[in-house]
Design a protein around this motif. Sequence first.
Motif, PDB file in Angstrom:
ATOM      1  N   GLY A  22     -28.486   3.697  -8.986  1.00  0.00           N
ATOM      2  CA  GLY A  22     -29.729   3.242  -7.661  1.00  0.00           C
ATOM      3  C   GLY A  22     -30.341   1.868  -8.484  1.00  0.00           C
ATOM      4  O   GLY A  22     -30.242   1.493  -7.885  1.00  0.00           O
ATOM      5  N   THR A  90     -23.231   2.749  -5.614  1.00  0.00           N
ATOM      6  CA  THR A  90     -23.488   4.302  -5.172  1.00  0.00           C
ATOM      7  C   THR A  90     -22.895   5.162  -4.757  1.00  0.00           C
ATOM      8  O   THR A  90     -22.760   6.536  -5.062  1.00  0.00           O
ATOM      9  CB  THR A  90     -24.893   4.548  -4.131  1.00  0.00           C
ATOM     10  N   HIS A 106     -30.400  11.812  -9.288  1.00  0.00           N
ATOM     11  CA  HIS A 106     -31.837  11.211  -8.970  1.00  0.00           C
ATOM     12  C   HIS A 106     -31.621   9.917  -8.328  1.00  0.00           C
ATOM     13  O   HIS A 106     -31.535   8.952  -9.420  1.00  0.00           O
ATOM     14  CB  HIS A 106     -32.716  11.146  -9.683  1.00  0.00           C
ATOM     15  N   ILE A 107     -31.525   9.508  -7.648  1.00  0.00           N
ATOM     16  CA  ILE A 107     -31.689   8.072  -6.724  1.00  0.00           C
ATOM     17  C   ILE A 107     -32.999   7.543  -6.518  1.00  0.00           C
ATOM     18  O   ILE A 107     -33.769   7.524  -5.534  1.00  0.00           O
ATOM     19  CB  ILE A 107     -30.557   8.225  -4.966  1.00  0.00           C
ATOM     20  N   HIS A 108     -32.807   6.169  -6.420  1.00  0.00           N
ATOM     21  CA  HIS A 108     -33.210   5.352  -6.664  1.00  0.00           C
ATOM     22  C   HIS A 108     -33.072   4.440  -5.672  1.00  0.00           C
ATOM     23  O   HIS A 108     -32.427   3.827  -5.211  1.00  0.00           O
ATOM     24  CB  HIS A 108     -33.704   5.117  -7.969  1.00  0.00           C
ATOM     25  N   SER A 113     -29.982   4.974  -1.056  1.00  0.00           N
ATOM     26  CA  SER A 113     -30.711   6.033  -0.747  1.00  0.00           C
ATOM     27  C   SER A 113     -29.581   6.309   0.422  1.00  0.00           C
ATOM     28  O   SER A 113     -29.361   7.895   0.797  1.00  0.00           O
ATOM     29  CB  SER A 113     -31.678   6.429  -0.137  1.00  0.00           C
ATOM     30  N   VAL A 116     -27.491   9.520   0.226  1.00  0.00           N
ATOM     31  CA  VAL A 116     -27.758  11.281   0.209  1.00  0.00           C
ATOM     32  C   VAL A 116     -27.175  12.040   1.008  1.00  0.00           C
ATOM     33  O   VAL A 116     -27.196  13.001   0.522  1.00  0.00           O
ATOM     34  CB  VAL A 116     -29.237  11.138   0.816  1.00  0.00           C
ATOM     35  N   VAL A 128     -34.909  11.602  -4.157  1.00  0.00           N
ATOM     36  CA  VAL A 128     -35.048  10.371  -4.243  1.00  0.00           C
ATOM     37  C   VAL A 128     -36.120   9.909  -4.385  1.00  0.00           C
ATOM     38  O   VAL A 128     -37.481  10.220  -4.757  1.00  0.00           O
ATOM     39  CB  VAL A 128     -34.758  10.139  -2.637  1.00  0.00           C
ATOM     40  N   HIS A 130     -38.361   6.062  -3.219  1.00  0.00           N
ATOM     41  CA  HIS A 130     -38.302   5.086  -2.875  1.00  0.00           C
ATOM     42  C   HIS A 130     -39.980   4.177  -3.522  1.00  0.00           C
ATOM     43  O   HIS A 130     -41.235   4.284  -4.107  1.00  0.00           O
ATOM     44  CB  HIS A 130     -39.792   5.860  -1.587  1.00  0.00           C
ATOM     45  N   GLY A 155     -32.647   9.229   3.098  1.00  0.00           N
ATOM     46  CA  GLY A 155     -33.062   9.570   1.258  1.00  0.00           C
ATOM     47  C   GLY A 155     -34.615  10.685   1.931  1.00  0.00           C
ATOM     48  O   GLY A 155     -34.394  11.446   1.397  1.00  0.00           O
ATOM     49  N   ALA A 159     -33.119  14.275   1.599  1.00  0.00           N
ATOM     50  CA  ALA A 159     -33.366  14.812  -0.115  1.00  0.00           C
ATOM     51  C   ALA A 159     -33.665  15.986  -0.497  1.00  0.00           C
ATOM     52  O   ALA A 159     -34.417  16.708   0.388  1.00  0.00           O
ATOM     53  CB  ALA A 159     -34.112  13.446  -0.632  1.00  0.00           C
ATOM     54  N   ARG A 162     -38.259  14.025  -2.508  1.00  0.00           N
ATOM     55  CA  ARG A 162     -38.770  12.753  -2.448  1.00  0.00           C
ATOM     56  C   ARG A 162     -39.666  12.196  -3.133  1.00  0.00           C
ATOM     57  O   ARG A 162     -41.030  12.874  -2.703  1.00  0.00           O
ATOM     58  CB  ARG A 162     -38.924  12.570  -0.864  1.00  0.00           C
TER      59      ARG A 162
END
Length: 402
Positions: A22, A90, A106-108, A113, A116, A128, A130, A155, A159, A162
């Motif tokens: 991300g 992504t 781990h998605i930023h 997202s 996801v 994730v 936010h 997300g 996820a 969160r």
Amino acid sequence: MKPPIKPRRRAPGRPLKVMMLGLRGLPRLQGGVERHVEELASRLARAGCSVEILARQPYVERKGPHRWSGLLVMPLPAPRVRSLEAVVHTFVGVIHAARRGPDILHIHAVGPSLLVPVARALGLRVVVTHHGFDYDRAKWGRVAKTALRLGEWAGMRFADRRIAVSHAIAGTMTERYGVPVATVPNGVTPQARPTSTGALERFGLTPGRYVVIVSRLVPEKRHFDLIEAFAQGAPEGWQLAIVGAADHEDTYSRLVLSAAEATPGVVATGFQSGLALRELRAHAGLFVLPSSHEGLPIALLEALADGLPVIASDIPANREVGLPEECYVPVGDIPALAAAIARSCARPLTEAERDAARARVSHAYDWDTIAGEIRRIYESLHQNEDREPDTDGLIPIPRPSP
């Protein structure tokens, strides 16, 4: 949502394998997400995790897989088209992760997202973070804003865990989507004030006699407000240093640079990192952040960690830092900002006041504590997958006023 592919189990005693996705890349790229991941990932690696950073190829110097500060950096393709860059990269990153099988993906940020549900469908455990309401940024059109809102929804709904970087974001997400969201903020790394002033000499700045803003050149940072307020309120002999650049040069960034050149006392330094950035921030007489949109601004936290007097816009993200009331000004109120600049420049902080600010922010926003909290969230996915961790977290940051 139950993924059709069962996630792989981690063998006892094996280091936790984490992939982060991300961000544009690292090291020393401008942007809050990039700085957050750089600080967090390096600490997780030192704590024994195996961490792989999925970077966007155009932003990193080395185009093949390489090691940096204990991390594996994997550059993956990304088009240099602002509206497509994040989602395409992504998607490629999720496919790469599905092949490699990390314990945690781990998605930023809310844009990435969007993918996801795809990651979950491929059997990945997904966390994730936010970082802010990106759909409120002025640079995005209607289609992009809709995609970013959809990314936030995906997300939060799909996820495994969160996270939000502020109580304000976490509260909004819990109310909007009915899901638990942990608050784990951005942080700072306390450092001794540099004695060198090479960057100041290069740009003709005098220690303690200039206002500084450190940010990307994007509309929500409201550089024009600051330039005009500086012209109205700064004492004679003071300067304004605009530190930062645009990721994608556009009309806004060109106009900011033109306004800086046309306004006496204003210096645009471009993007700076390392010692030069430390010098430009630490030797300033005042830090100002007049933005209309933030997640939890690392630049503001770092200015406080340097003991600088600060002025910030009166928005929830800045309010959460808990500054004295006189440090806040309404967004877009140029006379109020000019008056605040004049007032602050006329009354420098004492060393005792600087030390108190340093101590408070260094304690409340410690990256080591933050990394430990993130590790606890990761481990909760393997120790008890059906139980969410305490969403209040361990981080003693002030809550916004009702």
